[in-house]
Design an enzyme around this catalytic site. Structure first.
Site, PDB file in Angstrom:
ATOM      1  N   LYS A 122       0.836  -1.202   0.000  1.00 28.23           N
ATOM      2  CA  LYS A 122       0.000   0.000   0.000  1.00 28.23           C
ATOM      3  C   LYS A 122       0.873   1.254   0.000  1.00 28.23           C
ATOM      4  O   LYS A 122       0.483   2.284  -0.554  1.00 28.23           O
ATOM      5  CB  LYS A 122      -0.908   0.005   1.229  1.00 28.23           C
ATOM      6  CG  LYS A 122      -2.041  -1.031   1.171  1.00 28.23           C
ATOM      7  CD  LYS A 122      -3.001  -0.815   2.346  1.00 28.23           C
ATOM      8  CE  LYS A 122      -3.706  -2.091   2.758  1.00 28.23           C
ATOM      9  NZ  LYS A 122      -4.981  -2.333   2.113  1.00 28.23           N
ATOM     10  N   GLU A 206      -2.637   6.900   8.284  1.00 26.04           N
ATOM     11  CA  GLU A 206      -3.554   7.764   7.545  1.00 26.04           C
ATOM     12  C   GLU A 206      -4.399   8.559   8.515  1.00 26.04           C
ATOM     13  O   GLU A 206      -4.654   8.120   9.637  1.00 26.04           O
ATOM     14  CB  GLU A 206      -4.506   6.917   6.672  1.00 26.04           C
ATOM     15  CG  GLU A 206      -3.847   6.322   5.456  1.00 26.04           C
ATOM     16  CD  GLU A 206      -4.805   5.456   4.647  1.00 26.04           C
ATOM     17  OE1 GLU A 206      -6.011   5.405   4.967  1.00 26.04           O
ATOM     18  OE2 GLU A 206      -4.326   4.827   3.694  1.00 26.04           O
ATOM     19  N   HIS A 241     -14.286  -3.670   8.805  1.00 22.57           N
ATOM     20  CA  HIS A 241     -13.627  -3.256   7.564  1.00 22.57           C
ATOM     21  C   HIS A 241     -13.786  -4.270   6.435  1.00 22.57           C
ATOM     22  O   HIS A 241     -12.990  -4.310   5.505  1.00 22.57           O
ATOM     23  CB  HIS A 241     -12.137  -2.967   7.788  1.00 22.57           C
ATOM     24  CG  HIS A 241     -11.889  -1.962   8.869  1.00 22.57           C
ATOM     25  ND1 HIS A 241     -12.390  -0.691   8.824  1.00 22.57           N
ATOM     26  CD2 HIS A 241     -11.205  -2.052  10.031  1.00 22.57           C
ATOM     27  CE1 HIS A 241     -12.031  -0.033   9.907  1.00 22.57           C
ATOM     28  NE2 HIS A 241     -11.316  -0.836  10.662  1.00 22.57           N
ATOM     29  N   ARG A 298      -7.234  -7.512  -9.396  1.00 25.57           N
ATOM     30  CA  ARG A 298      -7.941  -8.772  -9.649  1.00 25.57           C
ATOM     31  C   ARG A 298      -9.408  -8.469  -9.860  1.00 25.57           C
ATOM     32  O   ARG A 298      -9.850  -7.341  -9.725  1.00 25.57           O
ATOM     33  CB  ARG A 298      -7.803  -9.687  -8.434  1.00 25.57           C
ATOM     34  CG  ARG A 298      -8.278  -8.981  -7.173  1.00 25.57           C
ATOM     35  CD  ARG A 298      -8.300  -9.880  -5.959  1.00 25.57           C
ATOM     36  NE  ARG A 298      -8.320  -9.127  -4.725  1.00 25.57           N
ATOM     37  CZ  ARG A 298      -9.406  -8.712  -4.090  1.00 25.57           C
ATOM     38  NH1 ARG A 298     -10.602  -8.958  -4.592  1.00 25.57           N
ATOM     39  NH2 ARG A 298      -9.328  -8.035  -2.967  1.00 25.57           N
TER      40      ARG A 298
HETATM   41  P1  ADP Z   1      -7.927  -3.803   2.887  1.00 22.85           P
HETATM   42  O1  ADP Z   1      -6.655  -4.099   2.146  1.00 22.85           O
HETATM   43  O2  ADP Z   1      -8.048  -4.572   4.124  1.00 22.85           O
HETATM   44  O3  ADP Z   1      -9.118  -3.849   1.972  1.00 22.85           O
HETATM   45  P2  ADP Z   1      -8.248  -0.902   2.822  1.00 22.85           P
HETATM   46  O4  ADP Z   1      -7.122   0.051   2.860  1.00 22.85           O
HETATM   47  O5  ADP Z   1      -8.912  -1.101   1.498  1.00 22.85           O
HETATM   48  O6  ADP Z   1      -7.739  -2.292   3.396  1.00 22.85           O
HETATM   49  O7  ADP Z   1      -9.337  -0.454   3.891  1.00 22.85           O
HETATM   50  C1  ADP Z   1     -10.420  -1.279   4.233  1.00 22.85           C
HETATM   51  C2  ADP Z   1     -11.541  -0.470   4.861  1.00 22.85           C
HETATM   52  O8  ADP Z   1     -11.093   0.255   6.016  1.00 22.85           O
HETATM   53  C3  ADP Z   1     -12.117   0.599   3.972  1.00 22.85           C
HETATM   54  O9  ADP Z   1     -13.094   0.082   3.105  1.00 22.85           O
HETATM   55  C4  ADP Z   1     -12.683   1.591   4.963  1.00 22.85           C
HETATM   56  O10 ADP Z   1     -13.939   1.177   5.449  1.00 22.85           O
HETATM   57  C5  ADP Z   1     -11.710   1.533   6.115  1.00 22.85           C
HETATM   58  N1  ADP Z   1     -10.681   2.598   5.997  1.00 22.85           N
HETATM   59  C6  ADP Z   1      -9.535   2.505   5.299  1.00 22.85           C
HETATM   60  N2  ADP Z   1      -8.829   3.663   5.381  1.00 22.85           N
HETATM   61  C7  ADP Z   1      -9.547   4.509   6.139  1.00 22.85           C
HETATM   62  C8  ADP Z   1      -9.350   5.862   6.615  1.00 22.85           C
HETATM   63  N3  ADP Z   1      -8.254   6.565   6.320  1.00 22.85           N
HETATM   64  N4  ADP Z   1     -10.314   6.399   7.394  1.00 22.85           N
HETATM   65  C9  ADP Z   1     -11.417   5.694   7.727  1.00 22.85           C
HETATM   66  N5  ADP Z   1     -11.658   4.436   7.324  1.00 22.85           N
HETATM   67  C10 ADP Z   1     -10.739   3.821   6.543  1.00 22.85           C
HETATM   68  P1  ADP Z   2     -13.126  -7.707  -2.348  1.00 23.28           P
HETATM   69  O1  ADP Z   2     -12.159  -6.589  -2.072  1.00 23.28           O
HETATM   70  O2  ADP Z   2     -12.964  -8.336  -3.690  1.00 23.28           O
HETATM   71  O3  ADP Z   2     -14.525  -7.342  -2.060  1.00 23.28           O
HETATM   72  P2  ADP Z   2     -12.785  -8.721   0.258  1.00 23.28           P
HETATM   73  O4  ADP Z   2     -11.922  -7.593   0.644  1.00 23.28           O
HETATM   74  O5  ADP Z   2     -14.157  -8.789   0.765  1.00 23.28           O
HETATM   75  O6  ADP Z   2     -12.759  -8.859  -1.352  1.00 23.28           O
HETATM   76  O7  ADP Z   2     -12.116 -10.080   0.650  1.00 23.28           O
HETATM   77  C1  ADP Z   2     -10.913 -10.116   1.367  1.00 23.28           C
HETATM   78  C2  ADP Z   2     -10.031 -11.117   0.766  1.00 23.28           C
HETATM   79  O8  ADP Z   2     -10.609 -12.429   0.815  1.00 23.28           O
HETATM   80  C3  ADP Z   2      -9.791 -10.806  -0.674  1.00 23.28           C
HETATM   81  O9  ADP Z   2      -8.475 -11.145  -0.979  1.00 23.28           O
HETATM   82  C4  ADP Z   2     -10.802 -11.675  -1.358  1.00 23.28           C
HETATM   83  O10 ADP Z   2     -10.368 -11.921  -2.641  1.00 23.28           O
HETATM   84  C5  ADP Z   2     -10.854 -12.908  -0.467  1.00 23.28           C
HETATM   85  N1  ADP Z   2     -12.163 -13.590  -0.504  1.00 23.28           N
HETATM   86  C6  ADP Z   2     -13.344 -13.087  -0.132  1.00 23.28           C
HETATM   87  N2  ADP Z   2     -14.325 -13.981  -0.286  1.00 23.28           N
HETATM   88  C7  ADP Z   2     -13.749 -15.099  -0.775  1.00 23.28           C
HETATM   89  C8  ADP Z   2     -14.230 -16.399  -1.159  1.00 23.28           C
HETATM   90  N3  ADP Z   2     -15.505 -16.718  -1.087  1.00 23.28           N
HETATM   91  N4  ADP Z   2     -13.342 -17.312  -1.619  1.00 23.28           N
HETATM   92  C9  ADP Z   2     -12.036 -16.989  -1.701  1.00 23.28           C
HETATM   93  N5  ADP Z   2     -11.539 -15.795  -1.345  1.00 23.28           N
HETATM   94  C10 ADP Z   2     -12.360 -14.860  -0.900  1.00 23.28           C
HETATM   95 MG    MG Z   3      -9.583  -2.707   0.356  1.00 19.44          MG
END
Ligand code: ADP
Ligand code: ADP
Ligand code: MG
Length: 679
Positions: A122, A206, A241, A298
């Site tokens: 990230k 962040e 999250h 992906r």
């Molecule tokens: P992941 O790799 O686990 O998907 P993300 O960086 O996409 O991590 O963040 C997952 C979730 O966490 C976001 O969809 C949001 O709900 C929350 N989140 C991430 N960054 C922030 C932020 N700076 N402030 C508030 N909520 C956040």
């Molecule tokens: P996305 O960002 O595609 O909505 P999520 O953040 O909800 O996926 O899922 C977290 C992680 O787990 C991701 O790497 C996603 O690809 C994986 N994952 C979620 N559901 C499944 C499933 N049913 N089978 C395999 N992997 C999954």
């Molecule tokens: Mg994410």
């Protein structure tokens, strides 16, 4: 640019469950032969049956099967597959699989290795995006990870801040720090978690936005220099999250914001010479300002909502791009129509902190013949949800002319889902999509937290009608009647004297005295008093009496006469539980047997057992610790979920039998607990 064109004849899907089934469906429609891979736990799984060929790749744990790149490549070679689709999860964002494919001259359906690597961290991703002019959340993502530097950075950003694992994903390893005095502890804890989960303790910081929305843009690019977007998805309704409900388009999004977000997403894809399907995730503040969060290289779990509004098949696009073709449509020809919603149906118990459930799906049926409804699943009735993988049962997607239509369809479709055998989140999802604030489009990432009480079973908007108030009595009558029929049958066949129902209340024919039966409904215990009068069960409810007669029809359908009025419902029985499907809601009751109630009636002292097999990822207490009822003692990770083991009462942790990192079996004796004797 010259691009070599290749034709995929055989596609291996390096995944399982609904995603493997989903990809197989498109491949077949394109005339491509499909190869499924499966672990020992999945030999009889739907995705195996759906493919033309299937190849075993190892034991049940994912690390020994679905995550084994060497075995996947071997399987591809053995079956003559010329391409591999990784699905999502598992190896979908692992550059090593893409690399191994290239070495074996197998097409990898996804972006090139450098793009996967660029977005894998990230922090590194943010550097690239900053250079490309994509807005970032105010924060720090530098290489210097010294405590001083991190603390200073947090102070500059201003509290609250969010600590994230740079290598993170799946909502793991994130921590909110509200105050400067908690920062040092927070950093140490987040580093520990990040190291344990990802083998990399680097953090980024962040600004923590307090009421943001999660809005992401679907992008697609080919090897001919074309990059387009397929609009956005709102995935704000989240728990821990993790996404729970997704929709497209994002409700109430300002058109100017929508346009500039789509442009920023395309800029992001271009900045890394992206190829294939990708998602650029943004976090959006209340004022409409949006910031890059991460890019998922992906296909996404929630891609069906985009398919619903655009009418395009994203897996078909992926295959075409991987073959070296151009994108099927130019930007001006991509249009969106109507509104789509998706919910993720999980085997988890919302009444018990979303504890993942394992067991057999004794009943599983989805809405049929409903316009605008799509079901993506990887299981059928009779299958089991095992401890080894994600506990997702299905995704339900609805599409409508507008959001209201998609919502009404979702509500109805959820009402027609029949799941019995294990607790699941269908009733919970129904409460979300029927909540006034959700209907109004007021989504943000705090939604579930904000409306926690309304969303709990029995919360606002539930019950209140005479039928719903009579559900426990109806369930009891159905149980008793089924048991009576069984008793009659078993008396003929020899019978099972140890049936838990029989033990619970000791059935005797022609017996009219009062009986007592206890049903567990979520966390509630319901004691019902009843007697049988001329084939009708008469329940005492305070001053009132409710008279219920039950007759069973085929397929679990039943007719109940409630004080003379007929209602049509469906019932599914498990060993000691009944699920009554009525009025679009599943009501599940567990019979509390005489034996169980005896054991429960004692104090809460004793051994605390693991509710499921899993790995202990944290132990919050030391031996001898004094705790209050409900305090977290340990965290158990199973099926990608975390479950908190809490103190059953006020008391003392007398002995700890396991430590962090230990793998435990279901029922393992985790710790010895002593209830404090009141003085
Ligand atoms: P992941 O790799 O686990 O998907 P993300 O960086 O996409 O991590 O963040 C997952 C979730 O966490 C976001 O969809 C949001 O709900 C929350 N989140 C991430 N960054 C922030 C932020 N700076 N402030 C508030 N909520 C956040
Ligand atoms: P996305 O960002 O595609 O909505 P999520 O953040 O909800 O996926 O899922 C977290 C992680 O787990 C991701 O790497 C996603 O690809 C994986 N994952 C979620 N559901 C499944 C499933 N049913 N089978 C395999 N992997 C999954
Ligand atoms: Mg994410």
């Amino acid at each position: 640019m010259m691009t070599e064109m290749r034709t995929i004849r055989t596609l291996l899907i390096a995944n399982r469950g609904e995603i493997a089934c989903r990809i197989i469906r498109t491949a077949r429609s394109l005339g491509i032969r499909t190869v499924a891979v499966y672990s020992e736990a999945d030999a009889a799984a739907l995705h195996v049956a759906a493919a033309d060929t299937a190849c075993p790749i190892g034991p049940a744990p994912a690390a020994d099967s679905y995550l084994r790149i060497d075995r996947l490549i071997e399987a591809a070679k053995a079956t003559g597959a010329d391409a591999i689709h990784p699905g999502y999860g598992f190896l979908s964002e692992n550059p090593e699989l893409a690399r191994a494919c290239a070495e074996a001259d197998i097409l990898f359906i996804g972006p090139d290795v450098p793009a996967i690597e660029a977005m894998g961290s990230k922090a590194a991703a943010k550097d690239i995006m900053a250079k490309a002019g994509v807005p970032l959340v105010p924060g720090y993502h530098g290489a210097d990870q010294g405590a001083d530097t991190l603390e200073k950075a947090a102070e500059n950003i201003g509290f609250p801040v969010l600590l994230k694992a740079s290598a993170g994903g799946g909502g793991k390893g994130m921590r909110v720090v509200e105050r400067a005095e908690d920062l040092a502890d927070g950093i140490a804890g987040a580093k520990r978690e990040a190291a344990a989960a990802f083998g990399d303790d680097r953090l980024l910081i962040e600004k923590y936005l307090t009421r943001p929305r999660h809005v992401e843009v679907q992008v697609f690019a080919d090897r001919h220099g074309n990059a387009v977007h397929l609009f956005e998805r709102d995935c704000s309704v989240q728990r821990r999250h993790q996404k729970v409900v997704e929709e497209a388009p994002a409700p109430g999004l300002d058109e100017i914001v929508r346009t500039s977000m789509a442009k920023a997403a395309i800029d992001a894809a271009k900045a890394i010479d992206y190829v294939g399907a990708g998602t650029v995730e943004f976090i959006m503040d209340e004022d409409g300002a949006f910031y890059f969060m991460e890019m998922n290289t992906r296909l996404q779990v929630e891609h069906p909502v985009t398919e619903a509004i655009t009418g395009e098949d994203l897996v078909a696009w992926q295959i075409r791009v991987a073959e070296g073709g151009t994108l099927p449509l130019t930007q001006d020809r991509i249009s969106a129509s109507g509104h789509a919603l998706e919910v993720r149906i999980y085997a988890e118990d919302p009444e018990r902190e979303f504890l993942p459930q394992t067991g057999r799906l004794s009943r599983l049926a989805f809405p049929e013949d409903m316009d605008g409804v799509r079901v993506d699943t990887g299981v059928i009735e009779g299958d089991s949800v095992s401890v080894h993988y994600d506990p997702m049962i299905a995704k339900l997607i609805t599409h409508g002319r507008d959001r209201a239509e998609a919502l009404r369809r979702m509500s109805r479709a959820l009402g027609e889902v029949r799941i019995a055998g294990l607790a699941n989140n269908v009733p919970y999802l129904k409460r979300i999509v029927e909540h006034q604030a959700f209907i109004a489009g007021g989504v943000d990432t705090r939604f579930i937290e904000t409306y926690r009480e309304d969303l709990a079973a029995g919360g606002a908007g539930e019950g209140g009608t005479w039928e719903s108030d009579s559900m426990p009595a109806l369930a009891a009558a159905a149980l008793l009647e089924a048991e009576r029929l069984d008793v009659v049958r078993q008396a003929r066949l020899g019978g099972d004297p140890y049936s838990p129902w029989a033990m619970a209340y000791g059935w005797r024919l022609n017996d009219s005295p009062q009986h007592r039966l206890t049903l567990l409904h979520g966390a509630d215990e319901l004691v019902l008093l009843y007697r049988l009068e001329a084939g009708t069960y008469v329940f005492e409810q305070g001053e009132k009496q409710v008279r219920i007669g039950v007759s069973f029809h085929a397929n679990g359908r039943l007719e109940a006469r409630l004080d003379g009025i007929s209602i049509h419902a469906e019932a599914a029985f498990e060993d000691d539980a009944i699920t009554v499907f009525y009025g679009g809601t599943a009501h599940r009751y567990v019979l509390k047997t005489a034996l169980a109630s005896g054991a429960d009636a004692g104090e809460n002292s004793g051994h605390v057992a693991a509710p499921m097999p899993g790995k202990l990822i944290a132990v919050h207490v030391a031996e001898g610790a004094e705790v209050a009822k409900g305090d977290p003692l340990m965290v158990l990770e199973a099926m990608k979920m975390e479950h908190v083991i809490r103190a059953p009462d006020d008391g003392v942790v007398a002995a700890l039998h396991y430590g962090p990192g230990d793998q435990v079996e279901e029922g393992a004796d985790l710790l010895l607990f002593e209830t404090r004797i009141a003085d």
